[in-house]
Design a protein around this motif. Structure first.
Motif, mmCIF file in Angstrom:
data_model
loop_
_atom_site.group_PDB
_atom_site.id
_atom_site.type_symbol
_atom_site.label_atom_id
_atom_site.label_comp_id
_atom_site.label_asym_id
_atom_site.label_seq_id
_atom_site.Cartn_x
_atom_site.Cartn_y
_atom_site.Cartn_z
ATOM 1 N N ARG A 210 0.931 -1.049 0.003
ATOM 2 C CA ARG A 210 0.042 -0.178 -0.072
ATOM 3 C C ARG A 210 0.895 1.334 -0.012
ATOM 4 O O ARG A 210 0.643 2.357 -0.584
ATOM 5 N N ALA A 211 1.965 1.170 0.896
ATOM 6 C CA ALA A 211 2.854 2.411 0.674
ATOM 7 C C ALA A 211 3.307 2.844 -0.565
ATOM 8 O O ALA A 211 3.550 3.926 -0.851
ATOM 9 N N GLY A 212 3.386 1.670 -1.334
ATOM 10 C CA GLY A 212 3.994 1.987 -2.648
ATOM 11 C C GLY A 212 3.032 2.687 -3.465
ATOM 12 O O GLY A 212 3.466 3.730 -4.374
ATOM 13 N N LEU A 213 2.013 2.263 -3.433
ATOM 14 C CA LEU A 213 0.754 2.844 -4.204
ATOM 15 C C LEU A 213 0.674 4.559 -3.905
ATOM 16 O O LEU A 213 0.450 5.409 -4.516
ATOM 17 N N GLU A 214 0.804 4.566 -2.252
ATOM 18 C CA GLU A 214 0.636 6.023 -1.918
ATOM 19 C C GLU A 214 1.777 6.845 -2.501
ATOM 20 O O GLU A 214 1.704 8.048 -2.418
ATOM 21 N N SER A 215 2.979 6.114 -2.647
ATOM 22 C CA SER A 215 4.168 7.009 -3.166
ATOM 23 C C SER A 215 4.157 7.447 -4.695
ATOM 24 O O SER A 215 4.644 8.170 -5.305
#
Length: 240
Positions: A210-215
């Motif tokens: 999810r953090a990758g999507l947010e970045s």
């Protein structure tokens, strides 16, 4: 909490006990299946809907039949805001994007509560402002940001309304939601899979990072999320 508990819907959970006690006997459990159309554009609003585990997509439909999503509504909201904003019809089509449960309520019962000009009215108007922010940001995002950024925004907003990280959704349906060519979604999803953010298989998308999507997403996701949080931050959630 049971899948068909009204308190799974944040607006119903925010009602004061007296308000909920007036409404709850009239809430009708609904199974919302993928592809079910709750409203057609221009249709009469005989009921409003409160999703609990389902997610419903609002589409604007053009004369040639093509459409794109202008907003999504899940357990944070209500379908049928046109009713208390002064109209008996809706300009958009409401179609179930993610199957699940919800409740429907006869429109007149909601209007009786709204016309008391008390906490229900203030809660619904506050939610409407947040929904309008989502609609406005979607229009800006579709015009100015890449398909990859739009896909990340859409995935994150969908995840916020789900308990898990698994989405039952084809790339063709996502393309229809975003109003872009399927090939564009295929390329964008392929990139996100290559980065290790998601895993795609036929009809399913699993979010791995999810953090990758947010970045990777644009600022539109954060704008919408913060506006909902700001407007609903002081709303008490009733437990039950």
């Amino acid at each position: 909490m049971r899948l068909n508990n009204p308190n799974q819907n944040h607006l119903l959970a925010a009602l004061l006990d007296a308000e909920f006690d007036r409404i709850s006997p009239h809430l009708e459990p609904q199974m919302m299946r993928l592809g079910d159309v709750l409203y057609e554009s221009g249709g009469q609003l005989n009921y409003v809907y409160f999703p609990t585990s389902a997610i419903v997509s609002l589409h604007y439909v053009l004369e040639n039949g093509s459409s794109s999503e202008i907003a999504g509504v899940g357990n944070e909201g209500i379908l049928g805001i046109s009713l208390f904003m002064g109209g008996n019809t809706t300009p958009s089509r409401a179609v179930v994007q993610t199957s699940g449960h919800g409740y429907r309520l006869k429109s007149q019962i909601l209007m009786d509560e709204f016309n008391r000009a008390g906490p229900v009215m203030r809660l619904l108007l506050r939610y409407t402002q947040a929904l309008l922010t989502q609609m406005s940001q979607t229009a800006v995002c579709n015009r100015h940001h890449t398909v990859e950024q739009q896909l990340c925004r859409w995935l994150l907003l969908t995840l916020d309304r789900l308990d898990g990280s698994e989405l039952t959704m084809t790339q063709e349906l996502i393309a229809n939601m975003l109003g872009v060519r399927r090939e564009g979604v295929t390329v964008a999803a392929g990139n996100l899979q290559k980065y290790g953010y998601i895993s795609c298989r036929r009809g399913h998308i699993s979010v791995l990072d999810r953090a990758g999507l947010e970045s990777t997403t644009c600022e539109c996701y954060d704008v919408v999320k913060k506006e909902f949080a700001r407007l609903m931050s002081d709303v008490r959630q009733r437990q039950g």
